[in-house]
Design an enzyme around this catalytic site. Structure first.
Site, short mmCIF file in Angstrom:
data_model
loop_
_atom_site.label_atom_id
_atom_site.label_comp_id
_atom_site.label_asym_id
_atom_site.label_seq_id
_atom_site.Cartn_x
_atom_site.Cartn_y
_atom_site.Cartn_z
N SER A 207 1.51 -9.77 -0.66
CA SER A 207 1.99 -10.94 0.08
C SER A 207 2.86 -11.82 -0.82
O SER A 207 3.91 -11.38 -1.26
CB SER A 207 0.81 -11.70 0.67
OG SER A 207 1.26 -12.63 1.65
N ASP A 306 0.55 -7.34 11.18
CA ASP A 306 0.98 -8.30 10.17
C ASP A 306 2.37 -8.81 10.53
O ASP A 306 3.29 -8.01 10.72
CB ASP A 306 1.01 -7.61 8.80
CG ASP A 306 1.41 -8.52 7.66
OD1 ASP A 306 1.69 -9.71 7.90
OD2 ASP A 306 1.44 -8.03 6.51
N HIS A 336 -2.90 -7.90 7.64
CA HIS A 336 -2.47 -8.56 6.41
C HIS A 336 -3.69 -8.94 5.57
O HIS A 336 -4.73 -9.33 6.10
CB HIS A 336 -1.68 -9.82 6.77
CG HIS A 336 -1.05 -10.48 5.59
ND1 HIS A 336 0.21 -10.14 5.13
CD2 HIS A 336 -1.49 -11.47 4.77
CE1 HIS A 336 0.51 -10.88 4.08
NE2 HIS A 336 -0.52 -11.69 3.83
#
Length: 368
Positions: A207, A306, A336
């Site tokens: 991320s 996600d 995610h």
């Protein structure tokens, strides 16, 4: 008086830890139920987005979190505490055969907490991997990627250095990014301290950590410095300007929603005279770089449920179009942040071991 106070504080911490341990036991027992039962307990039918069916355990966790009703006002304290609790409940443990040690990186004008991982099967030819955790630049810690870093170390046979960069809003952009860049340069120059080859290091993260990793590769090129050995980009954020595709179809996906992403950016990016188009800065949105030619080989991993799914794929395609060697894979059933769920979601654990195996093959193919 001090003795009584300290005893009370220890007792409170012990009770809290015992309560968390009990919750973790209960949750793990529930997550061992068959998929159909978990789905029936979490809305009654599978969650499908863009033709991808969400893992039953992720569906159960998401339903359990959201069914409590409206969440309290989102503050940095609430978000950070929630992230750590979820990590304690669903995160994995240190891999057997891997040792870890907390340390401090002494950089110019500041110290950065870090944690090193050394596998018993370490290959002396394998470069050090510098890793950055997720969290939108606002939440997350060394704990959120603890299990993953040990999986990477053991599977690749390399040392891993996890970096606890500064967080916004106390330290808005580019403070955390500067920590990431400077710690990478420090690690490259001190790699031999970890039993790794001198003067080289790989870079990786998930991320926001993936965002940092992509930017580091580009920044090394801008500074005319050697490229990282490898880029490991796990559901990376590559642009904050994207609003279409999975940003819409996964806008309500657990745990990263469109609203939470907007909250992250409102805290991460400073309100200053830097200008309204900060999202166009390549040190925020690396996908906007005019050329990706000459960057390090990359492994790009995305999750099906996600908002960042499509931009991760687009970045992998752009790298490939620039003749960068790329391995791309999307885990359609996962959400995610799956790297922090290896203790509660078997599919997440398998995915982490698979992506680590891909990295191990890349290391070997390049002589590491």
């Amino acid at each position: 008086m001090c003795r009584l106070f300290c005893a009370g504080r220890v007792s409170a911490r012990t009770k809290r830890d015992a309560s968390m341990s009990l919750q973790k036991t209960i949750v793990n027992l529930l997550l061992k139920l068959p998929d159909p039962i978990l789905v029936s307990m979490a809305g009654g039918k599978p969650v499908v987005r863009d033709g991808r069916t969400l893992d039953a355990r992720f569906q159960f966790i998401a339903h359990s979190v959201t069914k409590r009703g409206p969440q309290p006002e989102l503050t940095k304290e609430f978000a950070r505490q929630g992230t750590e609790i979820l990590t304690m409940l669903f995160g994995g443990t240190l891999e057997p055969g891997v040792s870890c040690q907390d340390r401090s990186l002494e950089l110019e004008g500041r110290s950065i907490p870090a944690r090193s991982y050394r596998p018993s099967n370490q290959n002396p030819l394998a470069p050090l991997l510098v890793f950055y955790h997720f969290g939108g630049g606002v939440v997350g810690s060394l704990e959120t990627c603890h299990a993953l870093c040990s999986i990477l170390a053991k599977t690749i046979g390399c040392p891993v250095l996890s970096v606890d960069y500064r967080l916004a809003p106390e330290h808005p952009w580019p403070a955390g990014l500067n920590d990431a860049i400077d710690s990478y340069l420090w690690a490259r120059d001190h790699a031999q301290e970890f039993g790794a080859p001198a003067g080289v290091a790989a870079v990786g993260g998930d991320s926001m950590g993936g965002n940092f990793s992509a930017i580091i590769a580009q920044e090394m090129q801008r500074r005319e410095l050697p490229q990282p050995f490898l880029q490991l980009l796990i559901y990376p954020a590559t642009t904050i300007l994207e609003t279409e595709g999975s940003m819409q179809t996964c806008a309500d996906a657990y745990p990263l929603t469109a609203d939470i992403m907007a909250w992250f950016m409102a805290n991460y990016l400073p309100n200053s005279d830097l200008g309204p188009n900060l999202g166009e800065d390549l040190r925020v949105s690396p996908a906007l770089a005019p050329s990706l030619a000459g960057l390090a080989p990359a492994i790009v991993i995305t999750a099906g449920h996600d908002p960042l799914r499509d931009q991760g794929k687009a970045y992998a395609e752009a790298l490939e179009a620039a003749d960068v060697k790329v391995h791309f894979q999307c885990y359609d059933s996962l959400a995610h942040g799956f790297t922090a769920y290896t203790g509660g979601v078997p599919a997440a654990d398998r995915a982490c071991r698979e992506l680590a195996a891909v990295a191990a093959r890349a290391y070997r193919a390049m002589g590491g």
